[in-house]
Design an enzyme around this catalytic site. Structure first.
Site, PDB file in Angstrom:
ATOM      1  N   HIS A 135      31.607 -49.164 -51.767  1.00 56.70           N
ATOM      2  CA  HIS A 135      30.376 -48.448 -51.052  1.00 56.70           C
ATOM      3  C   HIS A 135      29.788 -49.117 -50.058  1.00 56.70           C
ATOM      4  O   HIS A 135      29.033 -48.392 -49.357  1.00 56.70           O
ATOM      5  CB  HIS A 135      29.478 -47.795 -52.074  1.00 56.70           C
TER       6      HIS A 135
ATOM      7  N   ARG B 121      26.003 -39.976 -62.101  1.00 52.02           N
ATOM      8  CA  ARG B 121      27.078 -40.383 -61.071  1.00 52.02           C
ATOM      9  C   ARG B 121      27.482 -41.866 -61.106  1.00 52.02           C
ATOM     10  O   ARG B 121      28.480 -42.120 -61.045  1.00 52.02           O
ATOM     11  CB  ARG B 121      26.197 -40.044 -59.550  1.00 52.02           C
TER      12      ARG B 121
ATOM     13  N   CYS C 219      31.245 -43.717 -61.584  1.00 52.74           N
ATOM     14  CA  CYS C 219      31.900 -44.991 -61.083  1.00 52.74           C
ATOM     15  C   CYS C 219      32.189 -45.863 -61.951  1.00 52.74           C
ATOM     16  O   CYS C 219      33.188 -46.535 -61.895  1.00 52.74           O
ATOM     17  CB  CYS C 219      30.753 -45.441 -60.061  1.00 52.74           C
TER      18      CYS C 219
ATOM     19  N   CYS D  91      30.162 -52.584 -56.994  1.00 52.15           N
ATOM     20  CA  CYS D  91      29.974 -51.464 -56.245  1.00 52.15           C
ATOM     21  C   CYS D  91      30.217 -51.554 -54.870  1.00 52.15           C
ATOM     22  O   CYS D  91      30.665 -50.802 -54.150  1.00 52.15           O
ATOM     23  CB  CYS D  91      28.553 -51.012 -56.671  1.00 52.15           C
TER      24      CYS D  91
END
Lengths: 106, 360
Positions: B280, B317, B321, B276
């Site tokens: 991000h 959501r 991803c 992640c």
């Protein structure tokens, strides 16, 4: 399926006002295929109308080019206070109804 | 704070106190000299002791006063440095550290990456389509459930409209019968989730808590994840916290789950072999195809997403991803996703809650 009829705060008689309509609907275009390759049937809102005590203020027909949960806005001068009634019909034959009381101040 | 700096701070703070004020005063000595000698306070040994103590106190004070100027300057500097360190350190960094954390001065809401149109849609509640779901949540909050026993029973038995409600009606109380107005009673509640439930030894997010209420208090079947009903109730509860600054409290029970969530955020996964944090945290604000990468902040969920053309939870959501990096897509409500949700809530501390947000 639900809908919202959004009136401006403190609507006045004889003054132009914007009425907003938001309808919850998937608006399936008919152009898509599901995971097994079968076509997903078209299902959009065919027609809608907004009445004030039975008198049509605004009506229309929607097609595949409209997004899901369509948002519509129009301007109107309301002749008198009353119940606004929104009705719609989709391709599957489902109908929807939403009512809101509009009180005009002079 | 080290022992030495603490000692200096304590000295700086207590020095202005007059040390001699804790010891016998000079005027009592005068009384001793003029007394008859019969009182035990005027005993010669006690008087001698008294003088010795006062002498010690004066010496003590003299030594401190001698170095007062330089000690004052040093103490003041140290206190100012400590104060600056406290202020400069972001609050959430005291809880979280690691490569996935965004420094507080660089934290940005996801809406700041969106177009002007989308920002306007989120800013105006009459434009925001998420309120279609909130309307449903509000209706559900009042009636408890669409198959409310009170409505069903009177319809089935053809009871007259003014007859007392069916006795079974109390078995299915509405949300409002316990919590009244959600905008009052639910203020700040959404940011307490996910929480650790010690009785079942698992993490529970807001959706899970609503289903616990439904099954245990309302005696109704749980709502399906991502159903309009559950999204509506979750969004209604989250709406009550809108505008509040996201702040979590870390208790010991949460620590193992938080560490696991953090590890998931920082671990490479999937065929694309990305964690992640690679998008991000390290590349937020950069472009990926036609999209701008956000910081992956959780404060606007449940949100209306244009790509979905509907409302969705934070876990939905996260699954998008996982699909993007071609990793195993964990099930909705799974331990893995909830732990990641927990980590994100701590990581997003300091942002104002935007729920229900609108995202691309």
């Amino acid at each position: 399926m639900t809908a919202r009829i959004i009136l401006p705060p403190n609507p006045k008689a004889g003054v132009k006002m914007d009425i907003r309509i938001l309808i919850q609907h998937p608006m399936e275009t008919g152009f898509r295929y599901d995971i097994s390759g079968a076509a997903i049937a078209k299902n959009v809102i065919k027609s809608f109308s907004l009445d004030l005590d039975g008198e049509t203020l605004f009506s229309g027909e929607l097609g595949t080019g409209t997004s899901a949960n369509p948002f519509l806005q129009f301007s109107v001068i309301l002749p008198h206070s009353g119940w606004l009634k929104l009705q719609w019909l989709d391709d599957e034959g489902n109908t929807g109804l939403e009512r809101v009381l509009c009180n005009l101040s002079s | 704070m080290t022992r030495a700096t603490r000692a200096w701070s304590v000295y700086f703070v207590i020095y202005p106190l007059d040390v001699s004020s804790f010891l016998p005063k000079t005027d009592t000595m005068v009384t001793h000299e003029t007394c008859s000698g019969s009182s035990k306070h005027c005993h010669p040994t006690l008087q001698m002791l008294d003088r010795k103590i006062r002498l010690m106190a004066l010496n003590f004070e003299d030594n401190f006063a001698h170095n007062y100027a330089q000690n004052f300057a040093l103490g003041l500097t140290l206190v100012l440095v400590l104060f600056w360190v406290q202020m400069a350190t972001p609050l959430h960094a005291q809880v979280l550290s690691g490569p996935g954390v965004v420094p507080s001065e660089k934290m940005r809401s996801g809406i700041s990456f969106a177009s002007a149109d989308l920002r306007a849609t989120q800013a105006d509640d009459t434009l925001n389509p998420a309120f279609l779901w909130i309307d449903q949540g509000q209706a559900l909050w009042q009636q408890g459930s669409s198959n409310d026993t009170r409505a069903v029973s009177s319809a089935v038995t053809n009871a007259p409209p003014n007859s007392p409600p069916h006795t079974q009606a109390n078995e299915h109380p509405s949300c409002a019968s316990c919590h009244q107005d959600p905008q009052q009673s639910m203020r700040g509640v959404s940011m307490k989730y996910p929480r650790w439930d010690s009785s079942t030894s698992r993490l529970i997010n807001l959706e899970g808590q609503i289903n616990i209420c439904r099954t245990q208090r309302q005696h109704l079947p749980p709502l399906a994840y991502e159903s309009d009903e559950l999204l509506g109730l979750t969004a209604l509860v989250s709406l009550a916290s809108r505008g509040l600054i996201l702040k979590r409290t870390l208790d010991d029970a949460l620590k193992p789950a938080l560490a696991r969530g953090q590890a998931r955020y920082e671990t490479r996964m999937g065929q694309n072999n990305l964690a992640c944090m690679h998008c991000h945290t390290q590349n937020a604000g950069q472009h990926l195809g036609g999209e701008t990468i956000s910081q992956g902040q959780p404060h606007a969920y449940p949100a209306y997403r244009l790509e979905w053309q509907r409302m969705g939870s934070l876990q939905k959501r996260l699954r998008a991803c996982l699909s993007g990096v071609k990793a195993e897509i964990w099930p909705l409500g799974s331990e893995e996703l909830t732990e990641l949700e927990l980590y994100l809530s701590f990581r997003g501390e300091g942002l104002a809650i935007e729920s229900p947000g609108v995202r691309r």
